[in-house]
Design a protein around this motif. Structure first.
Motif, PDB file in Angstrom:
ATOM      1  N   ASP A 137       0.809  -1.217   0.000  1.00 47.76           N
ATOM      2  CA  ASP A 137       0.000   0.000   0.000  1.00 47.76           C
ATOM      3  C   ASP A 137       0.848   1.276   0.000  1.00 47.76           C
ATOM      4  O   ASP A 137       0.325   2.367  -0.240  1.00 47.76           O
ATOM      5  N   LEU A 138       2.130   1.143   0.313  1.00 47.77           N
ATOM      6  CA  LEU A 138       3.013   2.310   0.285  1.00 47.77           C
ATOM      7  C   LEU A 138       3.263   2.733  -1.166  1.00 47.77           C
ATOM      8  O   LEU A 138       3.298   1.885  -2.074  1.00 47.77           O
ATOM      9  N   PRO A 139       3.458   4.006  -1.414  1.00 50.84           N
ATOM     10  CA  PRO A 139       3.839   4.431  -2.771  1.00 50.84           C
ATOM     11  C   PRO A 139       5.115   3.712  -3.206  1.00 50.84           C
ATOM     12  O   PRO A 139       5.966   3.370  -2.372  1.00 50.84           O
ATOM     13  N   ALA A 140       5.257   3.512  -4.508  1.00 52.77           N
ATOM     14  CA  ALA A 140       6.409   2.768  -5.028  1.00 52.77           C
ATOM     15  C   ALA A 140       7.733   3.384  -4.582  1.00 52.77           C
ATOM     16  O   ALA A 140       8.687   2.668  -4.231  1.00 52.77           O
ATOM     17  N   GLY A 141       7.793   4.708  -4.567  1.00 52.72           N
ATOM     18  CA  GLY A 141       9.025   5.365  -4.138  1.00 52.72           C
ATOM     19  C   GLY A 141       9.340   5.085  -2.683  1.00 52.72           C
ATOM     20  O   GLY A 141      10.507   4.883  -2.315  1.00 52.72           O
ATOM     21  N   ARG A 142       8.320   5.094  -1.836  1.00 50.66           N
ATOM     22  CA  ARG A 142       8.550   4.820  -0.417  1.00 50.66           C
ATOM     23  C   ARG A 142       8.972   3.369  -0.207  1.00 50.66           C
ATOM     24  O   ARG A 142       9.796   3.073   0.658  1.00 50.66           O
ATOM     25  N   GLN A 143       8.435   2.466  -1.005  1.00 56.49           N
ATOM     26  CA  GLN A 143       8.860   1.069  -0.923  1.00 56.49           C
ATOM     27  C   GLN A 143      10.351   0.947  -1.232  1.00 56.49           C
ATOM     28  O   GLN A 143      11.089   0.260  -0.521  1.00 56.49           O
TER      29      GLN A 143
END
Length: 366
Positions: A137-143
């Motif tokens: 559920d985290l944005p791809a960048g945060r992942q």
């Protein structure tokens, strides 16, 4: 008290210097992505993963709140204590240079479960906007940023097993935090007839302890009582379970403590427990253990077998007659069963039910 002589002081100093030379450490920093790659599919000591959890380590014990707060700390880039590992030397080239986790398995497993979407964040302190989030559920960048976060690693450069266990004991020899079952035992609910006449005697049953051996550490942690409480809690309220083991068992334990129980009800529960024990004794060659040589019982194996047998008997009109028992050893050793039972993960509802229903369905011939 005798005065320490100069000769004794010199011998002591020599011993310190010699021991320091024997024990060497190296400091590393690994990104989470690297740690997970080395950890493989859960850090099983018997697998081919590079980074593994040794047999003397504890089962995964963090509840959802503790694990979520740890993940929150990483997201906030807060300081994380060192993880301690040790290089393993082995004459077999396929096993040489594997890495043993001495301290930090709870943290690494929490990260593993989160990244594999098996941990839903809850009871966060700062990042309340992330309540209910899975890793996906985290944005791809945060992942990507999460996976690049580095953890500090202290590596013991010795393959002496005594050093490893000694280091583990020293790191974990601070004030002992009471685990859930120890807290329940010290609560007012432990004075109830449910605890005194059901949980306690069942946890001390000789056949149960024969079928489910535990390490001395787990025995001291009241794990026998914990297993019995899980048996009755899941057996009576499985449909109410919502992936939070501690809250579920606390609620069930307190509810039972606050209800009156006559002798007939108490005996009925004990008979159910004894029937399952007798059945497992007769038909499961390893009892609740995963292998004949295992020295301690995994909670997931206990849950799958004990509750699987319990529900199979219940659906079979409360009888063991007619249950399918001639192929138990075959499916018990199958890859299909091992896959469903070896991941304790975050004890999410689907995994718990899957391992229980697998055994139940096999016994019912479904």
């Amino acid at each position: 008290m005798n005065e320490i002589t100069l000769e004794q002081k010199q011998r002591a100093e020599k011993a310190i210097i010699e021991k320091q030379k024997e024990i060497s450490f190296g400091l590393r920093e690994w990104p989470i992505e690297t740690i997970l790659q080395k950890f493989g599919n859960g850090g099983d000591v018997d697998s081919d993963c590079e980074l593994f959890i040794p047999d003397y380590q504890r089962d995964y014990k963090w509840d959802n709140r503790i694990a979520s707060r740890f993940i929150e700390s990483i997201l906030l880039s807060l300081p994380i204590p060192y993880i301690y590992i040790a290089d393993n030397f082995n004459e077999d080239p396929e096993l040489d240079a594997r890495i043993e986790i001495i301290d930090g398995s709870q943290r690494i497993r929490a990260i593993y479960y989160f990244v594999n979407n098996q941990l839903s964040l809850s009871e966060l302190k700062e990042l309340t906007e992330l309540e209910g989030f899975l890793f996906k559920d985290l944005p791809a960048g945060r992942q990507r940023r999460f996976l690049r976060e580095s953890l500090r690693i202290m590596e013991l450069k010795s393959d002496d097993p005594d050093y490893k266990r000694d280091l583990f004991e020293r790191i974990n020899s601070g004030i002992k935090v009471l685990i859930p079952m120890e807290q329940r035992k010290g609560s007012e609910s432990a004075t109830s007839s449910f605890y005194l006449q059901v949980i306690e005697p069942c946890s001390k049953d000789p056949l149960f302890r024969e079928l489910a051996p535990l390490s001395s550490n787990r025995r001291s942690n009241e794990d026998y009582a914990e297993l019995v409480l899980r048996f009755f809690g899941y057996g009576e309220r499985l449909e109410e379970y919502n992936s939070n083991v501690r809250k579920f068992l606390d609620q069930y334990f307190n509810d039972m403590a606050n209800q009156p129980h006559n002798e007939e009800e108490i005996q009925k529960r004990k008979n159910k427990f004894n029937t399952v024990m007798q059945f497992v004794k007769q038909y499961f060659p390893y009892g609740f253990k995963k292998t004949a040589t295992a020295k301690s019982t995994s909670r997931t194996f206990f849950e799958s077998i004990a509750l699987g047998v319990y529900f199979a008997i219940q659906e079979n009109r409360n009888s063991t007659d007619g249950l399918i028992t001639d192929n138990i050893i075959e499916w018990f050793n199958s890859d299909e069963y091992r896959e469903v039972v070896t991941s304790d993960a975050a004890n999410n509802t689907s995994k718990l039910k899957a391992r229980i229903n697998f055994v139940k369905d096999k016994l019912l011939g479904q």
